[in-house]
Design an enzyme around this catalytic site. Structure first.
Site, PDB file in Angstrom:
ATOM      1  N   TYR A 148       0.839  -1.211   0.000  1.00  0.00           N
ATOM      2  CA  TYR A 148       0.000   0.000   0.000  1.00  0.00           C
ATOM      3  C   TYR A 148       0.874   1.262   0.000  1.00  0.00           C
ATOM      4  O   TYR A 148       0.621   2.204  -0.765  1.00  0.00           O
ATOM      5  CB  TYR A 148      -0.898  -0.052   1.248  1.00  0.00           C
ATOM      6  CG  TYR A 148      -1.889   1.070   1.370  1.00  0.00           C
ATOM      7  CD1 TYR A 148      -3.062   1.075   0.614  1.00  0.00           C
ATOM      8  CD2 TYR A 148      -1.684   2.123   2.260  1.00  0.00           C
ATOM      9  CE1 TYR A 148      -3.981   2.094   0.737  1.00  0.00           C
ATOM     10  CE2 TYR A 148      -2.606   3.148   2.392  1.00  0.00           C
ATOM     11  CZ  TYR A 148      -3.760   3.133   1.630  1.00  0.00           C
ATOM     12  OH  TYR A 148      -4.673   4.145   1.753  1.00  0.00           O
ATOM     13  N   LYS A 152       1.019   4.202  -2.826  1.00  0.00           N
ATOM     14  CA  LYS A 152       0.652   5.593  -2.522  1.00  0.00           C
ATOM     15  C   LYS A 152       1.838   6.554  -2.706  1.00  0.00           C
ATOM     16  O   LYS A 152       1.636   7.727  -3.039  1.00  0.00           O
ATOM     17  CB  LYS A 152       0.081   5.689  -1.106  1.00  0.00           C
ATOM     18  CG  LYS A 152      -1.254   4.954  -0.946  1.00  0.00           C
ATOM     19  CD  LYS A 152      -2.324   5.535  -1.861  1.00  0.00           C
ATOM     20  CE  LYS A 152      -3.705   4.952  -1.610  1.00  0.00           C
ATOM     21  NZ  LYS A 152      -4.740   5.568  -2.445  1.00  0.00           N
TER      22      LYS A 152
HETATM   23  P1  NDP Z   1     -13.355   2.243   1.214  1.00  0.00           P
HETATM   24  O1  NDP Z   1     -12.821   0.862   1.312  1.00  0.00           O
HETATM   25  O2  NDP Z   1     -14.342   2.720   2.208  1.00  0.00           O
HETATM   26  O3  NDP Z   1     -13.977   2.487  -0.262  1.00  0.00           O
HETATM   27  C1  NDP Z   1     -13.254   2.126  -1.384  1.00  0.00           C
HETATM   28  C2  NDP Z   1     -13.971   2.531  -2.640  1.00  0.00           C
HETATM   29  O4  NDP Z   1     -13.140   2.205  -3.764  1.00  0.00           O
HETATM   30  C3  NDP Z   1     -15.283   1.821  -2.857  1.00  0.00           C
HETATM   31  O5  NDP Z   1     -16.187   2.726  -3.445  1.00  0.00           O
HETATM   32  C4  NDP Z   1     -14.940   0.711  -3.857  1.00  0.00           C
HETATM   33  O6  NDP Z   1     -16.036   0.381  -4.715  1.00  0.00           O
HETATM   34  C5  NDP Z   1     -13.887   1.415  -4.684  1.00  0.00           C
HETATM   35  N1  NDP Z   1     -12.973   0.529  -5.395  1.00  0.00           N
HETATM   36  C6  NDP Z   1     -12.095  -0.352  -4.883  1.00  0.00           C
HETATM   37  N2  NDP Z   1     -11.434  -0.962  -5.877  1.00  0.00           N
HETATM   38  C7  NDP Z   1     -11.890  -0.450  -7.043  1.00  0.00           C
HETATM   39  C8  NDP Z   1     -11.605  -0.669  -8.407  1.00  0.00           C
HETATM   40  N3  NDP Z   1     -10.667  -1.555  -8.799  1.00  0.00           N
HETATM   41  N4  NDP Z   1     -12.286   0.048  -9.338  1.00  0.00           N
HETATM   42  C9  NDP Z   1     -13.225   0.951  -8.978  1.00  0.00           C
HETATM   43  N5  NDP Z   1     -13.543   1.202  -7.692  1.00  0.00           N
HETATM   44  C10 NDP Z   1     -12.897   0.508  -6.732  1.00  0.00           C
HETATM   45  O7  NDP Z   1     -12.054   3.171   1.185  1.00  0.00           O
HETATM   46  P2  NDP Z   1     -11.813   4.659   1.759  1.00  0.00           P
HETATM   47  O8  NDP Z   1     -12.963   5.526   1.458  1.00  0.00           O
HETATM   48  O9  NDP Z   1     -11.324   4.543   3.145  1.00  0.00           O
HETATM   49  O10 NDP Z   1     -10.562   5.092   0.882  1.00  0.00           O
HETATM   50  C11 NDP Z   1     -10.677   5.893  -0.303  1.00  0.00           C
HETATM   51  C12 NDP Z   1      -9.292   6.275  -0.768  1.00  0.00           C
HETATM   52  O11 NDP Z   1      -8.621   6.992   0.272  1.00  0.00           O
HETATM   53  C13 NDP Z   1      -8.399   5.079  -1.096  1.00  0.00           C
HETATM   54  O12 NDP Z   1      -7.566   5.386  -2.183  1.00  0.00           O
HETATM   55  C14 NDP Z   1      -7.578   4.924   0.164  1.00  0.00           C
HETATM   56  O13 NDP Z   1      -6.371   4.268  -0.092  1.00  0.00           O
HETATM   57  C15 NDP Z   1      -7.382   6.369   0.566  1.00  0.00           C
HETATM   58  N6  NDP Z   1      -7.038   6.566   1.942  1.00  0.00           N
HETATM   59  C16 NDP Z   1      -7.904   6.168   2.951  1.00  0.00           C
HETATM   60  C17 NDP Z   1      -7.538   6.380   4.265  1.00  0.00           C
HETATM   61  C18 NDP Z   1      -8.428   5.994   5.406  1.00  0.00           C
HETATM   62  O14 NDP Z   1      -7.990   6.140   6.552  1.00  0.00           O
HETATM   63  N7  NDP Z   1      -9.636   5.540   5.194  1.00  0.00           N
HETATM   64  C19 NDP Z   1      -6.250   7.003   4.627  1.00  0.00           C
HETATM   65  C20 NDP Z   1      -5.454   7.386   3.502  1.00  0.00           C
HETATM   66  C21 NDP Z   1      -5.854   7.179   2.216  1.00  0.00           C
HETATM   67  P3  NDP Z   1     -16.854  -1.023  -4.581  1.00  0.00           P
HETATM   68  O15 NDP Z   1     -17.341  -1.102  -3.177  1.00  0.00           O
HETATM   69  O16 NDP Z   1     -17.941  -0.934  -5.578  1.00  0.00           O
HETATM   70  O17 NDP Z   1     -15.860  -2.108  -4.931  1.00  0.00           O
END
Ligand code: NDP
Length: 240
Positions: A148, A152
């Site tokens: 990860y 990133k």
């Molecule tokens: P969630 O796991 O809550 O949501 C992830 C989202 O990404 C879902 O809508 C999922 O859709 C979608 N997704 C995953 N894989 C794919 C794919 N291959 N194609 C299209 N859509 C995809 O994650 P967060 O909201 O927590 O995270 C969002 C972003 O923020 C990410 O990039 C994460 O790495 C980053 N981030 C999050 C942090 C945190 O603390 N939460 C901290 C730092 C960064 P579906 O359900 O339909 O598969």
């Protein structure tokens, strides 16, 4: 062609992406809610946006799939006539210690988080604003997250290169690096890990998806026209 600005937010069916989609819609942007598997959740986000007076569409596409992304962005531009804002937010984790990490866990995370961001930029470079969601893990590193963190950190390098290449077209490319944000991604962490994480955050608590959405909106807005190639941390002071 829509008169409103059009944005694509990848991975907008829940969590941070959902908050970003709702914020952009609140600011008058037509939002294309991208998701991978969960159409029901994407429809719920669309419904919420409509109830709040905004407008949005949904589009299922796996961001790690190069040709599917080509078709996705072509469709968006043909359907709505424009694409002004791209938020590359979709991301996954497959945590584990480096010495035990499987090839498939390494590849899956790089494919979605880094290649997915590349795919978005590759096919949406008509849009005036590109915002990529990185992470504090990409800046500081994190034990148990080698895949990860690599993805990133890669997003940051990709952001800066794209910013240099696309500046002449008037396109800005920036990254937002959240710290620990309350979503399904962090809900799965044990209480011990959550408490340790909080001890590393100067502001003392996890952030909310809305905190990230506000930063993304600023970078997407006309007010941020002279900012490009930057990483804006939304992390309670973790990385400074
Ligand atoms: P969630 O796991 O809550 O949501 C992830 C989202 O990404 C879902 O809508 C999922 O859709 C979608 N997704 C995953 N894989 C794919 C794919 N291959 N194609 C299209 N859509 C995809 O994650 P967060 O909201 O927590 O995270 C969002 C972003 O923020 C990410 O990039 C994460 O790495 C980053 N981030 C999050 C942090 C945190 O603390 N939460 C901290 C730092 C960064 P579906 O359900 O339909 O598969």
């Amino acid at each position: 062609m829509l008169e409103q600005k059009v944005a694509v937010v990848t991975g907008a069916s829940r969590g941070i992406g959902r908050a970003i989609a709702e914020k952009l819609a609140e600011e008058g942007v037509f939002v294309v809610i991208n998701y991978r598997g969960n159409e029901e959740q994407a429809k719920q986000v669309q419904q919420t946006i409509k109830e709040q007076g905004g407008n949005a569409g949904i589009y299922g596409c796996d961001v790690s799939d190069f040709s599917a992304c080509e078709a996705f962005f072509k469709d968006v531009i043909e359907t709505y006539g424009r694409l002004d804002i791209l938020v590359n937010n979709a991301g996954i984790t497959r945590d584990g210690l480096l010495m035990k990490m499987t090839e498939s866990d390494y590849d899956a995370v790089l494919q979605t988080n880094l290649k997915g961001t590349f795919n978005g930029i590759r096919f949406a470079s008509r849009s005036g604003r590109i915002i990529n969601i990185s992470s504090v893990s990409g800046i500081l590193g994190n034990a148990g997250q080698a895949n990860y963190s690599a993805s990133k950190a890669g997003v940051i390098g990709l952001t800066k290169s794209a910013a240099r290449e696309l500046a002449s077209r008037g396109i800005t490319v920036n990254a937002v690096a959240p710290g620990f944000i309350k979503t399904e991604m962090t809900e799965v962490l044990s209480e011990q890990v959550q408490n340790h994480a909080k001890s590393q955050i100067p502001l003392g608590s996890f952030g909310n998806p809305e905190d990230v959405a506000e930063a993304v909106w600023f970078l997407a807005s006309d007010k941020a026209g002279y900012i490009t190639g930057q990483v804006l941390n939304v992390d309670g002071g973790m990385a400074m």
